[in-house]
Design an enzyme around this catalytic site. Structure first.
Site, PDB file in Angstrom:
ATOM      1  N   TYR A 138       6.543   4.895  17.737  1.00  0.00           N
ATOM      2  CA  TYR A 138       6.569   5.065  16.220  1.00  0.00           C
ATOM      3  C   TYR A 138       5.170   4.859  15.805  1.00  0.00           C
ATOM      4  CZ  TYR A 138       7.056   3.085  11.669  1.00  0.00           C
ATOM      5  OH  TYR A 138       7.178   2.791  10.090  1.00  0.00           O
ATOM      6  N   ASP A 187      -2.876   5.324  19.631  1.00  0.00           N
ATOM      7  CA  ASP A 187      -2.111   4.718  18.565  1.00  0.00           C
ATOM      8  C   ASP A 187      -2.205   3.201  19.234  1.00  0.00           C
ATOM      9  OD1 ASP A 187      -0.984   3.291  16.300  1.00  0.00           O
ATOM     10  OD2 ASP A 187       0.515   4.537  16.220  1.00  0.00           O
ATOM     11  N   LYS A 196      -2.504  -3.829  11.793  1.00  0.00           N
ATOM     12  CA  LYS A 196      -2.022  -5.082  11.988  1.00  0.00           C
ATOM     13  C   LYS A 196      -3.157  -6.219  12.090  1.00  0.00           C
ATOM     14  CE  LYS A 196       2.493  -3.360  13.155  1.00  0.00           C
ATOM     15  NZ  LYS A 196       2.987  -2.024  13.683  1.00  0.00           N
TER      16      LYS A 196
HETATM   17  C1  LIG Z   1       3.097  -0.698  12.757  1.00  0.00           C
HETATM   18  C2  LIG Z   1       2.761   0.371  13.265  1.00  0.00           C
HETATM   19  C3  LIG Z   1       2.316   1.699  12.940  1.00  0.00           C
HETATM   20  C4  LIG Z   1       2.357   1.511  11.111  1.00  0.00           C
HETATM   21  O1  LIG Z   1       1.715   0.731  10.346  1.00  0.00           O
HETATM   22  P1  LIG Z   1       1.979   0.306   8.959  1.00  0.00           P
HETATM   23  O2  LIG Z   1       0.861  -0.728   8.714  1.00  0.00           O
HETATM   24  O3  LIG Z   1       3.488  -0.301   9.054  1.00  0.00           O
HETATM   25  O4  LIG Z   1       2.158   1.381   8.261  1.00  0.00           O
HETATM   26  C5  LIG Z   1       1.844   2.705  13.342  1.00  0.00           C
HETATM   27  N1  LIG Z   1       1.800   2.760  14.580  1.00  0.00           N
HETATM   28  C6  LIG Z   1       2.180   1.780  15.404  1.00  0.00           C
HETATM   29  C7  LIG Z   1       2.034   1.734  17.038  1.00  0.00           C
HETATM   30  C8  LIG Z   1       2.658   0.367  14.948  1.00  0.00           C
HETATM   31  O5  LIG Z   1       3.134  -0.441  15.680  1.00  0.00           O
END
Ligand SMILES: *Cc1c(COP(=O)(O)O)cnc(C)c1O
Length: 444
Positions: A149, A244, A276
């Site tokens: 994701y 990511d 985060k």
């Molecule tokens: C949470 C998350 C996102 C998206 O971040 P948001 O601040 O919710 O838009 C993207 N990549 C990873 C790996 C994530 O865990």
């Protein structure tokens, strides 16, 4: 099943009002309890390892706002930094000092990140990194992995994890085929599939994007050599590798997953996305990497990217105070707490003969209700989500708030003291008993 002694009437009343003005009553789908049923708890406050709902009930928090609350809620140092920053102005729309300090802190921690651009969400970070990779390479296709994701970016919603996994959506409506058509989705941990995709489309692929160690289908770490394989294949074909680390960044180690697994033969990923933890619970995220690539961004380069609230002085103060608070002692405590909770959960499930697998990325972990090891999205989806549902509600009724989906990590904080951990351990016997009773009746 252990009866929920607390009916959450205030939560229910508020959610009924919310449903009139907000689709599904929530502002992010996983919060709706769609995967587990029942009434989501509307929270009123949080402190340390605890959440308190509008009915006045306290829970040990194992969501941690999905990662950012690594120091626990309303940590005094972060609260002081936020108050001080807010007292000096909420947003300037000009450069300000905190954003520079936060960028310096990130660059000093994650070696291969020479420059960063701050944004407001992880989604914005991956979306912008993708645009930059396309602008840098002059190519349009992108490779992603099933179960990873990367936020709700059009091109990256195909076979995504997190809420998409929770709700078993094959894809999202509203993503045009022209956008999804530029995305090649491959099984995770399958280098042969990556080789094959590059053999066919190598000169059209701008980038491979991967979760550094996936956490949005549950924790599915890269097999040994997988990340280095991605590095080698992308470099051979002139494509970029985007790691990511929105979830793993500053959690798996002070330098994220890269700090644990890197440096790699063949070099570091070209771009990293972060979020985060670096916002400390406020909207702040970033993408960054080699200066040569970052220079292609406006205003120095032709790839446009901007944000009214980017580098917001209050959000960056929270992020900076949180990162500065992430000391070696904090990482030690995360490991102790994770091992205590995961260990006791595993022991209880084993003793009851419930098939399960606990998987790790540093101190980040998740529990699959299936025999492990889980190495890809198909494996993650093979778990028994009905058993998780029973487990979740039993824990909730005993004052432990897990993430409301079998596909999410359990997030602990350094504020989880022995008392909070003991409360989780005390809830396990009844929860596992409830799962055992269901196990007899739920067909596998
Ligand atoms: C949470 C998350 C996102 C998206 O971040 P948001 O601040 O919710 O838009 C993207 N990549 C990873 C790996 C994530 O865990």
């Amino acid at each position: 099943m252990t009866a929920d002694p607390f009916d959450a009437p205030q939560s229910r009343a508020l959610l009924e009002r919310a449903a009139r003005v907000t689709p599904g009553a929530v502002n992010s789908p996983v919060r709706a309890f769609g995967a587990v049923g029942g009434t989501p708890r509307v929270m009123a406050s949080a402190r340390g390892p605890y959440l308190v709902d509008v009915d006045g009930r306290e829970y040990v928090d194992l969501i941690g706002s999905w990662g950012p609350m690594i120091l626990g809620h309303t940590h005094p140092d972060v609260l002081a930094a936020v108050s001080e920053a807010a007292s000096r102005g909420f947003s300037f729309g000009t450069p300000s000092e905190n954003e520079i300090l936060l960028a310096e802190e990130i660059v000093s921690r994650v070696g291969p990140v020479e420059q960063v651009r701050l944004v407001s969400s992880g989604t914005e970070a991956t979306m912008s990194a993708l645009r930059l990779a396309r602008g840098f390479t002059g190519r349009s296709k992108v490779v992603k992995f099933a179960g990873c994701y990367h936020g709700h970016v059009d091109a990256l919603l195909a076979s995504a994890g997190s809420g998409v996994a929770t709700f078993a959506l094959p894809d999202s409506a509203g993503v045009p085929p022209s956008s999804a058509g530029e995305t090649i989705v491959l099984p995770y941990n399958d280098l042969a599939a990556v080789e094959a995709a590059f053999a066919e489309h190598g000169d059209e692929i701008a980038a491979v994007i991967t979760e550094a160690s996936p956490g949005n289908m549950g924790v599915v770490p890269p097999l040994p050599g997988f990340t280095e394989g991605l590095r080698r294949i992308t470099a051979d074909h002139g494509a970029l590798l985007i790691s990511d680390e929105v979830m793993t960044g500053f959690r798996c180690s002070a330098a994220g997953w890269y700090g644990l697994e890197g440096p790699y033969d063949g070099g570091a990923p070209d771009l990293f996305t972060l979020g985060k933890i670096m916002g400390g619970g406020f909207p702040a995220a970033a993408f960054g990497g080699r200066a040569e690539i970052m220079a292609r961004l406006a205003p120095t380069g032709p790839v446009y990217q901007a944000g009214t609230l980017s580098g917001n002085p209050v959000a960056t103060a929270a992020g900076l105070a949180t990162l500065r608070g992430c000391t070696p002692e904090v990482y030690d405590r995360l490991a102790v707490v994770s091992q205590a909770i995961a260990g006791a959960t595993g022991d209880a499930l084993s003793a009851a003969g419930i098939p399960h697998a606990i998987q790790w990325a540093g101190s980040m972990f998740s529990v699959f209700f299936t025999e492990g090891p889980v190495t890809d999205y198909d494996g993650a989806k093979a778990q028994n989500t009905e058993l998780f549902k029973v487990f979740f509600h039993s824990m909730l009724s005993q004052g432990v708030h897990l993430p409301p989906s079998a596909f999410e990590c359990w997030f602990v904080s350094a504020a989880h003291d022995d008392d909070a951990v003991d409360r989780v351990l005390a809830a396990l016997p009844a929860a596992v008993r409830d799962v055992s009773e269901s196990f007899a009746t739920i067909a596998l």
